[in-house]
Design an enzyme around this catalytic site. Sequence first.
Site, PDB file in Angstrom:
ATOM      1  N   LYS B 241       0.833  -1.193   0.000  1.00 24.64           N
ATOM      2  CA  LYS B 241       0.000   0.000   0.000  1.00 24.64           C
ATOM      3  C   LYS B 241       0.869   1.244   0.000  1.00 24.64           C
ATOM      4  O   LYS B 241       1.884   1.309   0.685  1.00 24.64           O
ATOM      5  CB  LYS B 241      -0.884   0.007   1.247  1.00 24.64           C
ATOM      6  CG  LYS B 241      -1.879  -1.147   1.288  1.00 24.64           C
ATOM      7  CD  LYS B 241      -2.526  -1.237   2.657  1.00 24.64           C
ATOM      8  CE  LYS B 241      -3.391  -2.486   2.757  1.00 24.64           C
ATOM      9  NZ  LYS B 241      -3.726  -2.810   4.163  1.00 24.64           N
ATOM     10  N   GLU B 292      -8.308 -11.258   4.350  1.00 24.84           N
ATOM     11  CA  GLU B 292      -7.640 -11.731   5.563  1.00 24.84           C
ATOM     12  C   GLU B 292      -7.930 -10.754   6.683  1.00 24.84           C
ATOM     13  O   GLU B 292      -8.407  -9.645   6.449  1.00 24.84           O
ATOM     14  CB  GLU B 292      -6.132 -11.853   5.343  1.00 24.84           C
ATOM     15  CG  GLU B 292      -5.442 -10.522   5.051  1.00 24.84           C
ATOM     16  CD  GLU B 292      -3.918 -10.680   4.925  1.00 24.84           C
ATOM     17  OE1 GLU B 292      -3.397 -11.754   5.286  1.00 24.84           O
ATOM     18  OE2 GLU B 292      -3.285  -9.718   4.484  1.00 24.84           O
ATOM     19  N   ARG B 296      -3.756  -6.855  14.459  1.00 29.58           N
ATOM     20  CA  ARG B 296      -2.829  -5.887  15.049  1.00 29.58           C
ATOM     21  C   ARG B 296      -3.253  -4.491  14.616  1.00 29.58           C
ATOM     22  O   ARG B 296      -4.150  -4.331  13.806  1.00 29.58           O
ATOM     23  CB  ARG B 296      -1.428  -6.157  14.526  1.00 29.58           C
ATOM     24  CG  ARG B 296      -1.441  -6.261  12.986  1.00 29.58           C
ATOM     25  CD  ARG B 296      -0.165  -5.952  12.332  1.00 29.58           C
ATOM     26  NE  ARG B 296      -0.113  -6.410  10.958  1.00 29.58           N
ATOM     27  CZ  ARG B 296      -0.478  -5.701   9.899  1.00 29.58           C
ATOM     28  NH1 ARG B 296      -0.973  -4.477  10.054  1.00 29.58           N
ATOM     29  NH2 ARG B 296      -0.391  -6.196   8.676  1.00 29.58           N
ATOM     30  N   ARG B 342       2.239   7.154   2.328  1.00 29.05           N
ATOM     31  CA  ARG B 342       3.392   6.542   2.979  1.00 29.05           C
ATOM     32  C   ARG B 342       4.658   7.098   2.354  1.00 29.05           C
ATOM     33  O   ARG B 342       4.850   6.987   1.144  1.00 29.05           O
ATOM     34  CB  ARG B 342       3.375   5.030   2.791  1.00 29.05           C
ATOM     35  CG  ARG B 342       2.183   4.372   3.426  1.00 29.05           C
ATOM     36  CD  ARG B 342       2.379   2.878   3.457  1.00 29.05           C
ATOM     37  NE  ARG B 342       1.161   2.219   3.925  1.00 29.05           N
ATOM     38  CZ  ARG B 342       1.118   0.946   4.293  1.00 29.05           C
ATOM     39  NH1 ARG B 342       2.201   0.195   4.232  1.00 29.05           N
ATOM     40  NH2 ARG B 342      -0.008   0.419   4.713  1.00 29.05           N
TER      41      ARG B 342
END
Lengths: 506, 506, 166, 166
Positions: B241, B292, B296, B342
């Site tokens: 990502k 999935e 976390r 990011r």
Amino acid sequence: MPDTVRINKLLIANRGEIAVRVLRACRDLGIPTVAVYSDADRKALHVRYADEAVYIGGSRPAESYLRKDVIIQAAKQTGADAIHPGYGFLAENADFAQQVIDEGLVWVGPSPRAIAVMGDKQQARTAVTANGVPLIPGTPAGLLDDDLIAAAYEIGFPVLIKAVAGGGGKGMRAVHDPKDFAESLATARREAESAFGNGDVYVEKLLVGARHIEFQILADMHGNTIHLGERECSIQRRHQKLVEEAPSPFVDDELRRKMGEMAIAAARSVDYVNAGTIECMVDKDKNYYFLEMNTRLQVEHPVTELVTGVDIVKEQIRIARGRPMTPQENVMKPRGWAIECRINAEDPYANFMPSTGKINTMITPSGPGVRVDSGVYAGSEITPYYDSMIAKLITWGETRSEAMLRMRRALAEYTIMGLKHNIPFHINLMNSFSFIAGQVDTNFVETRFSMDTYEDPPTSQDLETAVIAATLYAHRKRQLASQVVGPRQRDASNWKWISRWERMRK
Amino acid sequence: MPDTVRINKLLIANRGEIAVRVLRACRDLGIPTVAVYSDADRKALHVRYADEAVYIGGSRPAESYLRKDVIIQAAKQTGADAIHPGYGFLAENADFAQQVIDEGLVWVGPSPRAIAVMGDKQQARTAVTANGVPLIPGTPAGLLDDDLIAAAYEIGFPVLIKAVAGGGGKGMRAVHDPKDFAESLATARREAESAFGNGDVYVEKLLVGARHIEFQILADMHGNTIHLGERECSIQRRHQKLVEEAPSPFVDDELRRKMGEMAIAAARSVDYVNAGTIECMVDKDKNYYFLEMNTRLQVEHPVTELVTGVDIVKEQIRIARGRPMTPQENVMKPRGWAIECRINAEDPYANFMPSTGKINTMITPSGPGVRVDSGVYAGSEITPYYDSMIAKLITWGETRSEAMLRMRRALAEYTIMGLKHNIPFHINLMNSFSFIAGQVDTNFVETRFSMDTYEDPPTSQDLETAVIAATLYAHRKRQLASQVVGPRQRDASNWKWISRWERMRK
Amino acid sequence: MKYVTILDGESYEVEIDKDGKITVNGEGRDVDFLALSPSLYSIISDNRSVQLVIDDADGTVEVLMKGRMYETQVLDERALMMAQRRGGLGSSSGDVQAPMPGLVVAVPVNVGDAVEKGQTVVVLESMKMQNELKSPIDGVVQTVTASAGQSVNKNDLLVTVTPPEE
Amino acid sequence: MKYVTILDGESYEVEIDKDGKITVNGEGRDVDFLALSPSLYSIISDNRSVQLVIDDADGTVEVLMKGRMYETQVLDERALMMAQRRGGLGSSSGDVQAPMPGLVVAVPVNVGDAVEKGQTVVVLESMKMQNELKSPIDGVVQTVTASAGQSVNKNDLLVTVTPPEE
């Protein structure tokens, strides 16, 4: 009904963090920007961030940021069709506002008349009184020294001497004892003369234990005038604000309603349009008095932004374009809590002496609930030409205590090296029980706060760590000194030195 | 009803931006912190910001951040009574979670069983299917190469090869043409073996033109399981990502309701407690499939924080203490829009090659609506030992377009020098019409985006500015080179050189 | 000082006189060019204010401005003459070096192989990713110094490719 | 190397051996002391991680840690002996220098005046503020080199004060 105008390019007639703040709003709106800069500011952040930048003269404000014609010329030259003045410099100069408007440019601010009336303390008092706004007892302007001392006796000590043209604590002196009056008067006149070119002062009653609380006003050309709630600004030193928060821990819903109505009435007394601030004193019994109206964007506007969600600078531009402002109702229920610390290049361990120099290291705090409005970066130079505020650190939390915890965290993260600054002051303030409890007044910093005493004294572990660090520092410095070779040894191997020097250059 | 436990000190078993993020949450809660660090990280920001820091070994993860016993020992030694794993490293290691619990420490995360089940793709599929969650057609794990190729033909190309132990795109390969299957399978197994010590893979149908959309789950020990809305994560490259936003421009209220219910059902299938994420693929017709569950904190959690007002890390700690979580209802109406870019040390002009080096200059963007979660600073070293993400830039706006304008502004402000990074990629992405229109899928970056072509080509003024800058740069460099004195001239005045060298040292 | 600067196949004649005055293709330009930090520059030219990252490698000056990369070649008179004598400008090198420390996973070419520009010649693992290093030019593999399983340092030469004979 | 370091009137014996091992008042300490940038240091000692700003001036080493200032004097054996011979530690200088460029507004003392520590001896205008420069010690004004209306540079000596005869 006003026409809506387009702003195709906006010039910011300012520098430092507020120029960056206005630039950011323009970027967020997609409006191209023009910065202006002096000799000292060629590398400044506002010049780096703007689309265009026009050089306007020497480093001293009178040679650049105060030159009305040159700034208007810069707008014409670059095709900017609007001017935002920020705060300070020409922001509250009615002549400049008029000149901008006469040149057919959009002035992002209130009308020249509103600036002129509110900029003259006496006219302001007359105007707001007509709308039923309460005032602190005081004298008119223009009195001679002898008349002022007589008036001071009549009002009753303590009194405050204030510059007619003033702002930001300059030309302002508190006098508690009649025997100090003459000297304080001289100092105040001197400061006012030097800061504003006008030594005229007046005297008013000094409220003891009072808070400085102000209301943010927004008004558009469609007849809407609202307030965005209050800011608590009692943490001051020599009448300069250091910490502001919104809301005020002292203001309840009822007081907010009453003071808010008063603030709107004060703004309406000059048909105010755009963003402005009504500054008040509030005593222990919740009596409140109008102090003055600041007819511009306020330094501490971000705390209001964080608890209302309103981007005040964007609204200023919207209002200047003749559009209805986005918020339409008074903010009676702020969302969460916000605190601002002004980061000044002033040494809290040396009587807050201003400090100049080059910032060599800077780590800016960030993460959840933290905002920094800054005009500096690692490598930028703090010069003696402008005021010492280099950044504003603002935190938000669901509650006042969360906002304070985040402020402590952010202050601990904030690393600025290369000059002295007041972050240690803020760290200690955030640990002070009085501040934590919200029990402050405008004299708190000067009379009940010290950098030498801690309510929570250092542990023996802290003391030992300081000792170890100091010793290792001195030890290394000594070792380094002993490694500096004497002149005789140097001649032996010229080549080694050269290659070493060349390595250094990389 | 669970007992509420106190956390007196918390150890963060991680590094980089996420360690800093967790530290900040602890600071905001008033919980003292312990960092752990490897050789490469002695100067890292998480070590500087923590109250305590324990050295745990060599630079390679296996020598430090993956050493379960050493990390638990660090907690014991410092008196930390809780461990937060961040993401990556040991965050989804069920054995570690169990060991932490067995040692009587608080594990800030889900149960070891939930980690184990969701960490094994096949067990996860079995578990969620029982709760009626839709799956993408695919094979079980543990098949041999020949069986996988047969299954691939049965499912129908294109297919995706995925590591059983995988995550973050490692050990994952898309195969469009059957003839490439064998080679891709070998590469995927090799990568999986090297990244996770487990080369087992499986095959599933590749959805063409699909989006990656995920739901943030929060669940406490009091039986409450809610979602905080979705995140759009379709901007990926090689399954990593790069940009995430919340909400998704593709999700309407009805889809949010349906997918949210599905996400809660998936979490409940393993009695999930704490924060987790349900990753889904959504095709053009709004069919959605469970991919999935990440058991976390997710890298991209800040976008959800900004549109919900929930501090997810604080809630994780609250939940781990056995307290009821603060938000009690599904977030069906996100407030405004948030985007995250990011910031990776990867060169977008060289096939996103990772870059290492020392950051010599850094200016971090700030101002209204901007948040930066970062683990680096000017002076810090990016080493080859850890992943290449060095910071996350997140912006918020009332609308998607305001968030995008702020992102553009923040990217323009962000200055990182000393290594290559992908900020130019993000700047170009924010200018791409497809992204602006929200018309993206998981293949967008690889198939429809390029760093060499611009939808809005450079102006002749831009070209000329580049030419002038390049020429002046080369000119100065040439002049500098001509000033380097030859060896013969140097001998003449040794003293001058020494004093010059000494000036350099200051 | 006269330069010819090439960008996107177009040549610009840039002249810088001793006082720093600049002309581009004979027209005067008002340029304030300032280094802010290593590689980072500020230009104010006709009031336009731009920040640029400038680096050079192998004779190319790369200018990064507003998220866009401009690859230029700056030639002084001597370099221009030499380039013209060589018969072309900016032929790039065929060296493939390790861009960072890492582990060589595979070397899918052998000495003597013909390769195309952009073809993978080495797979290098670093920062937990497999990175495919490509040939910068069309040509023939001349040397292969890397082998699978080998640890390499930044800038180690791994493969060289020479242009095909013409 | 042995040092005596004084903080808040208390003396600490600190010994640093050649390997960098440290004892404080005879007890061993595990200390990792690292420079992060000029004046900025990180200490990890018994796992406590602290950032410190350290500077020295006139024999005093100032340590700023968690918003608190610790003023220490670090004396090696020779300095300790000399200080003891002088009969006291850390007598500070009576020089008043300009902390920054500015304009002298007033000098309210004359040569020969007795002044107290903290008493204003010069008023300097800079950064739009009037700053009162104070005498660092009790004593007598020895020299006055500043005068009202004068522009001064950073570190210019303005006034010196000497301690009174004992």
